[in-house]
Write a protein that holds these residues in place. Structure first.
Motif, PDB file in Angstrom:
ATOM      1  N   ASP A 188       0.829  -1.203   0.000  1.00 26.16           N
ATOM      2  CA  ASP A 188       0.000   0.000   0.000  1.00 26.16           C
ATOM      3  C   ASP A 188       0.866   1.257   0.000  1.00 26.16           C
ATOM      4  N   VAL A 189       1.909   1.258   0.780  1.00 26.22           N
ATOM      5  CA  VAL A 189       2.804   2.418   0.847  1.00 26.22           C
ATOM      6  C   VAL A 189       3.527   2.610  -0.477  1.00 26.22           C
ATOM      7  N   MET A 190       3.964   1.528  -1.092  1.00 24.69           N
ATOM      8  CA  MET A 190       4.692   1.629  -2.360  1.00 24.69           C
ATOM      9  C   MET A 190       3.798   2.128  -3.486  1.00 24.69           C
ATOM     10  N   ASP A 191       2.495   1.941  -3.371  1.00 30.57           N
ATOM     11  CA  ASP A 191       1.560   2.400  -4.394  1.00 30.57           C
ATOM     12  C   ASP A 191       1.222   3.887  -4.264  1.00 30.57           C
ATOM     13  N   GLU A 192       1.612   4.495  -3.140  1.00 31.59           N
ATOM     14  CA  GLU A 192       1.337   5.916  -2.945  1.00 31.59           C
ATOM     15  C   GLU A 192       2.268   6.750  -3.820  1.00 31.59           C
ATOM     16  N   PRO A 193       1.787   7.895  -4.318  1.00 39.28           N
ATOM     17  CA  PRO A 193       2.644   8.754  -5.130  1.00 39.28           C
ATOM     18  C   PRO A 193       3.730   9.402  -4.274  1.00 39.28           C
ATOM     19  N   VAL A 194       4.879   9.664  -4.884  1.00 35.80           N
ATOM     20  CA  VAL A 194       5.982  10.330  -4.192  1.00 35.80           C
ATOM     21  C   VAL A 194       5.676  11.826  -4.163  1.00 35.80           C
ATOM     22  N   PRO A 195       5.721  12.461  -2.998  1.00 37.14           N
ATOM     23  CA  PRO A 195       5.441  13.894  -2.921  1.00 37.14           C
ATOM     24  C   PRO A 195       6.453  14.711  -3.741  1.00 37.14           C
ATOM     25  N   ASP A 196       5.973  15.798  -4.343  1.00 40.25           N
ATOM     26  CA  ASP A 196       6.836  16.653  -5.164  1.00 40.25           C
ATOM     27  C   ASP A 196       8.027  17.181  -4.371  1.00 40.25           C
ATOM     28  N   GLU A 197       7.817  17.513  -3.093  1.00 43.19           N
ATOM     29  CA  GLU A 197       8.913  18.026  -2.269  1.00 43.19           C
ATOM     30  C   GLU A 197      10.028  16.986  -2.139  1.00 43.19           C
ATOM     31  N   PHE A 198       9.645  15.729  -2.025  1.00 41.04           N
ATOM     32  CA  PHE A 198      10.636  14.663  -1.897  1.00 41.04           C
ATOM     33  C   PHE A 198      11.395  14.481  -3.209  1.00 41.04           C
ATOM     34  N   LYS A 199      10.674  14.564  -4.325  1.00 37.51           N
ATOM     35  CA  LYS A 199      11.336  14.477  -5.636  1.00 37.51           C
ATOM     36  C   LYS A 199      12.342  15.603  -5.803  1.00 37.51           C
ATOM     37  N   GLN A 200      11.975  16.818  -5.359  1.00 39.34           N
ATOM     38  CA  GLN A 200      12.888  17.956  -5.450  1.00 39.34           C
ATOM     39  C   GLN A 200      14.133  17.733  -4.601  1.00 39.34           C
ATOM     40  N   LEU A 201      13.957  17.204  -3.406  1.00 41.69           N
ATOM     41  CA  LEU A 201      15.109  16.924  -2.538  1.00 41.69           C
ATOM     42  C   LEU A 201      16.027  15.871  -3.160  1.00 41.69           C
ATOM     43  N   LEU A 202      15.434  14.831  -3.756  1.00 41.89           N
ATOM     44  CA  LEU A 202      16.241  13.796  -4.418  1.00 41.89           C
ATOM     45  C   LEU A 202      17.017  14.372  -5.592  1.00 41.89           C
ATOM     46  N   GLN A 224      18.007  17.501  -5.922  1.00 44.39           N
ATOM     47  CA  GLN A 224      19.082  18.324  -5.366  1.00 44.39           C
ATOM     48  C   GLN A 224      20.261  17.453  -4.932  1.00 44.39           C
ATOM     49  N   LEU A 225      19.974  16.334  -4.317  1.00 42.53           N
ATOM     50  CA  LEU A 225      21.023  15.432  -3.881  1.00 42.53           C
ATOM     51  C   LEU A 225      21.784  14.852  -5.062  1.00 42.53           C
ATOM     52  N   GLU A 226      21.058  14.416  -6.093  1.00 44.33           N
ATOM     53  CA  GLU A 226      21.699  13.886  -7.307  1.00 44.33           C
ATOM     54  C   GLU A 226      22.568  14.939  -7.972  1.00 44.33           C
ATOM     55  N   ASP A 227      22.051  16.179  -8.067  1.00 49.17           N
ATOM     56  CA  ASP A 227      22.830  17.263  -8.688  1.00 49.17           C
ATOM     57  C   ASP A 227      24.089  17.535  -7.876  1.00 49.17           C
ATOM     58  N   LYS A 228      23.981  17.519  -6.576  1.00 50.76           N
ATOM     59  CA  LYS A 228      25.139  17.773  -5.709  1.00 50.76           C
ATOM     60  C   LYS A 228      26.181  16.665  -5.870  1.00 50.76           C
ATOM     61  N   GLU A 229      25.727  15.400  -5.927  1.00 48.69           N
ATOM     62  CA  GLU A 229      26.652  14.279  -6.081  1.00 48.69           C
ATOM     63  C   GLU A 229      27.354  14.312  -7.440  1.00 48.69           C
ATOM     64  N   ARG A 230      26.650  14.717  -8.469  1.00 52.87           N
ATOM     65  CA  ARG A 230      27.265  14.806  -9.806  1.00 52.87           C
ATOM     66  C   ARG A 230      28.308  15.916  -9.859  1.00 52.87           C
ATOM     67  N   GLY A 231      28.091  16.984  -9.121  1.00 53.34           N
ATOM     68  CA  GLY A 231      29.020  18.110  -9.093  1.00 53.34           C
ATOM     69  C   GLY A 231      30.259  17.832  -8.268  1.00 53.34           C
ATOM     70  N   ALA A 232      30.189  16.860  -7.385  1.00 56.40           N
ATOM     71  CA  ALA A 232      31.327  16.562  -6.484  1.00 56.40           C
ATOM     72  C   ALA A 232      32.418  15.783  -7.171  1.00 56.40           C
TER      73      ALA A 232
END
Length: 61
Positions: A37-51, A53-61
């Protein structure tokens, strides 16, 4: 500081028998239903934005 709270001491792993215990079928089925049930829930936009940001930061490092 007591013997049990020394930070330099390694923490012992649980006994091997505890690590190999089987989860009862009823509990496994209930956990699976609950997390499906939890896995079927949509991912909140705020969480997608945080992910992103993290990916962009890791690519820049």
């Amino acid at each position: 500081m007591s013997e049990q709270t020394k930070p330099d001491e390694p923490v012992e792993a649980p006994a091997a028998s505890a690590a190999t215990e089987q989860v009862p079928d009823w509990l496994g089925a209930r956990l699976k239903r609950m997390f499906t049930d939890v896995m079927d829930e949509p991912v909140p936009d705020e969480f997608k934005q945080l992910l992103k940001q993290l990916e962009d930061k890791e690519r820049g490092a």
